[in-house]
Design an enzyme around this catalytic site. Structure first.
Site, PDB file in Angstrom:
ATOM      1  N   HIS A  63      14.008 -39.443 -31.968  1.00  0.00           N
ATOM      2  CA  HIS A  63      14.087 -39.382 -30.497  1.00  0.00           C
ATOM      3  C   HIS A  63      13.147 -40.514 -30.077  1.00  0.00           C
ATOM      4  CE1 HIS A  63      16.378 -35.769 -29.630  1.00  0.00           C
ATOM      5  NE2 HIS A  63      15.647 -35.052 -30.463  1.00  0.00           N
ATOM      6  N   ASP A  92      18.969 -39.838 -31.828  1.00  0.00           N
ATOM      7  CA  ASP A  92      19.490 -38.617 -31.203  1.00  0.00           C
ATOM      8  C   ASP A  92      19.399 -38.755 -29.673  1.00  0.00           C
ATOM      9  OD1 ASP A  92      20.236 -36.031 -30.628  1.00  0.00           O
ATOM     10  OD2 ASP A  92      18.547 -35.078 -31.656  1.00  0.00           O
ATOM     11  N   ARG A  93      20.084 -39.752 -29.116  1.00  0.00           N
ATOM     12  CA  ARG A  93      19.925 -40.075 -27.700  1.00  0.00           C
ATOM     13  C   ARG A  93      20.779 -39.188 -26.787  1.00  0.00           C
ATOM     14  NH1 ARG A  93      19.779 -40.555 -23.251  1.00  0.00           N
ATOM     15  NH2 ARG A  93      19.148 -42.237 -21.852  1.00  0.00           N
ATOM     16  N   LYS A  94      21.835 -38.598 -27.335  1.00  0.00           N
ATOM     17  CA  LYS A  94      22.756 -37.765 -26.541  1.00  0.00           C
ATOM     18  C   LYS A  94      23.167 -38.466 -25.251  1.00  0.00           C
ATOM     19  CE  LYS A  94      20.931 -33.373 -28.299  1.00  0.00           C
ATOM     20  NZ  LYS A  94      19.692 -33.817 -28.952  1.00  0.00           N
ATOM     21  N   GLY A  99      30.210 -44.570 -18.480  1.00  0.00           N
ATOM     22  CA  GLY A  99      30.298 -45.588 -19.519  1.00  0.00           C
ATOM     23  C   GLY A  99      29.430 -46.800 -19.289  1.00  0.00           C
ATOM     24  N   THR A 101      26.688 -47.219 -17.544  1.00  0.00           N
ATOM     25  CA  THR A 101      25.255 -46.919 -17.709  1.00  0.00           C
ATOM     26  C   THR A 101      24.913 -46.761 -19.191  1.00  0.00           C
ATOM     27  OG1 THR A 101      25.217 -45.834 -15.566  1.00  0.00           O
ATOM     28  CG2 THR A 101      23.441 -45.258 -17.084  1.00  0.00           C
TER      29      THR A 101
HETATM   30  O1  6AU Z   1      14.521 -28.405 -36.830  1.00  0.00           O
HETATM   31  P1  6AU Z   1      13.913 -28.462 -35.439  1.00  0.00           P
HETATM   32  O2  6AU Z   1      14.226 -27.241 -34.620  1.00  0.00           O
HETATM   33  O3  6AU Z   1      12.450 -28.805 -35.451  1.00  0.00           O
HETATM   34  O4  6AU Z   1      14.585 -29.764 -34.709  1.00  0.00           O
HETATM   35  C1  6AU Z   1      15.948 -29.805 -34.353  1.00  0.00           C
HETATM   36  C2  6AU Z   1      16.340 -31.194 -33.880  1.00  0.00           C
HETATM   37  C3  6AU Z   1      15.717 -31.657 -32.570  1.00  0.00           C
HETATM   38  C4  6AU Z   1      16.795 -31.366 -31.515  1.00  0.00           C
HETATM   39  O5  6AU Z   1      16.720 -32.279 -30.435  1.00  0.00           O
HETATM   40  C5  6AU Z   1      18.098 -31.542 -32.312  1.00  0.00           C
HETATM   41  O6  6AU Z   1      17.776 -31.226 -33.681  1.00  0.00           O
HETATM   42  N1  6AU Z   1      19.251 -30.708 -31.875  1.00  0.00           N
HETATM   43  C6  6AU Z   1      20.535 -31.269 -31.577  1.00  0.00           C
HETATM   44  C7  6AU Z   1      20.964 -32.630 -31.879  1.00  0.00           C
HETATM   45  C8  6AU Z   1      20.555 -33.354 -33.067  1.00  0.00           C
HETATM   46  O7  6AU Z   1      21.811 -33.177 -31.210  1.00  0.00           O
HETATM   47  C9  6AU Z   1      21.547 -30.486 -31.027  1.00  0.00           C
HETATM   48  C10 6AU Z   1      21.374 -29.097 -30.903  1.00  0.00           C
HETATM   49  O8  6AU Z   1      22.281 -28.371 -30.479  1.00  0.00           O
HETATM   50  N2  6AU Z   1      20.168 -28.556 -31.319  1.00  0.00           N
HETATM   51  C11 6AU Z   1      19.141 -29.320 -31.813  1.00  0.00           C
HETATM   52  O9  6AU Z   1      18.092 -28.765 -32.198  1.00  0.00           O
HETATM   53  O10 6AU Z   1      15.481 -33.068 -32.671  1.00  0.00           O
END
Ligand code: 6AU
Length: 255
Positions: A63, A92-94, A99, A101
């Site tokens: 992130h 993991d920018r989501k 589009g 932006t």
């Molecule tokens: O194992 P953790 O709980 O310490 O970290 C989980 C990581 C974090 C969240 O931002 C990400 O996974 N995440 C995501 C992603 C990757 O898109 C989606 C989601 O539904 N849940 C989630 O935890 O960096």
């Protein structure tokens, strides 16, 4: 049926996307389907973690906007560590905006994501324009979803349409079987978050399953954050997660 019972080596050979091929090849070389969720807050802690756990992981998930002292050298050093330890970087920018932006958030901007990330993720709540926009960047060197199933179906439909840029989903199971016409050769990679060997969740809504449960259920790569970096011995924890997830993959593919 999905490709989940095939060995990664086979999927690397036949996949149409170069990043998916690289991902599967890396997993085979390192015997690791482990993704480290490196949710660090400083450049030093990020780079230290990448150097420490790089040997055990296939992918390092960032992130990057959480790094308080982010500098061009943060990115340069992280890329050097990716080469040194042979891992991919997943930002993991989501992406979620329109589009136009998203294009500028991905390419250039403050974070220079297109310069370091092999993989990024996007949420298609705003429609397929996000993927179209990201694909346009790669090519050049309104969806009122009311329920989860509709959203999942729409995500798969968009992924099928943009297979030159989309390699898979962050999901807890294989999504190829949701309704719609499935191409015979399609092979979307399943990346699974919410993986932790010892706890059931956190106080802010995170839910966990074990690596074995995740891989058995169709996960190709397990994403682990606090289970590793918050452990007393992160190296030992990374090796434990790597082994459990890899063994579960071997069982699933009958090897
Ligand atoms: O194992 P953790 O709980 O310490 O970290 C989980 C990581 C974090 C969240 O931002 C990400 O996974 N995440 C995501 C992603 C990757 O898109 C989606 C989601 O539904 N849940 C989630 O935890 O960096």
């Amino acid at each position: 049926s999905s490709k989940s019972t095939l060995p990664y080596a086979t999927r690397a050979k036949y996949h149409s996307h170069p990043v998916a091929r690289l991902l599967f090849r890396t997993a085979v070389t390192k015997k690791s389907n482990l993704i480290l969720s490196a949710d660090m807050l400083t450049t030093k802690s990020l780079l230290d973690l990448a150097d420490l756990l790089g040997p055990d992981i296939a992918v390092f998930k960032t992130h990057i906007d959480m790094i308080s002292d982010l500098a061009p050298s943060t990115i340069t050093s992280l890329k050097a560590l990716a080469t040194k330890h042979d891992f991919l970087i997943f930002e993991d920018r989501k992406f979620i905006d329109i589009g136009k932006t998203v294009q500028h958030q991905y390419h250039g901007g403050a974070l220079h994501i297109s310069e370091f990330a092999h993989i990024v993720n996007a949420s298609v709540l705003g429609g397929e324009g996000i993927i179209d926009a990201l694909e346009q960047v790669i090519r050049s060197p309104a969806f009122p979803y009311k329920d989860e199933r509709k959203y999942t179906r729409a995500s798969v439909a968009i992924a099928r349409k943009y297979r030159d840029s989309v390699i898979g989903f962050v999901a807890t199971k294989t999504l190829s079987d949701v309704s719609g016409t499935r191409d015979h050769d399609e092979d979307f990679v399943v990346f699974t978050t919410g993986v932790n060997a010892s706890v059931e969740g956190d106080s802010l809504g995170q839910r966990y399953q074990t690596p074995t449960q995740a891989v058995k259920g169709g996960s190709d790569f397990v994403i682990v954050g606090r289970g590793i970096y918050a452990a007393e011995d992160p190296v030992e924890a990374a090796k434990m997660y790597q082994k459990e997830a890899w063994d579960a993959y071997l069982v699933r593919t009958g090897q």
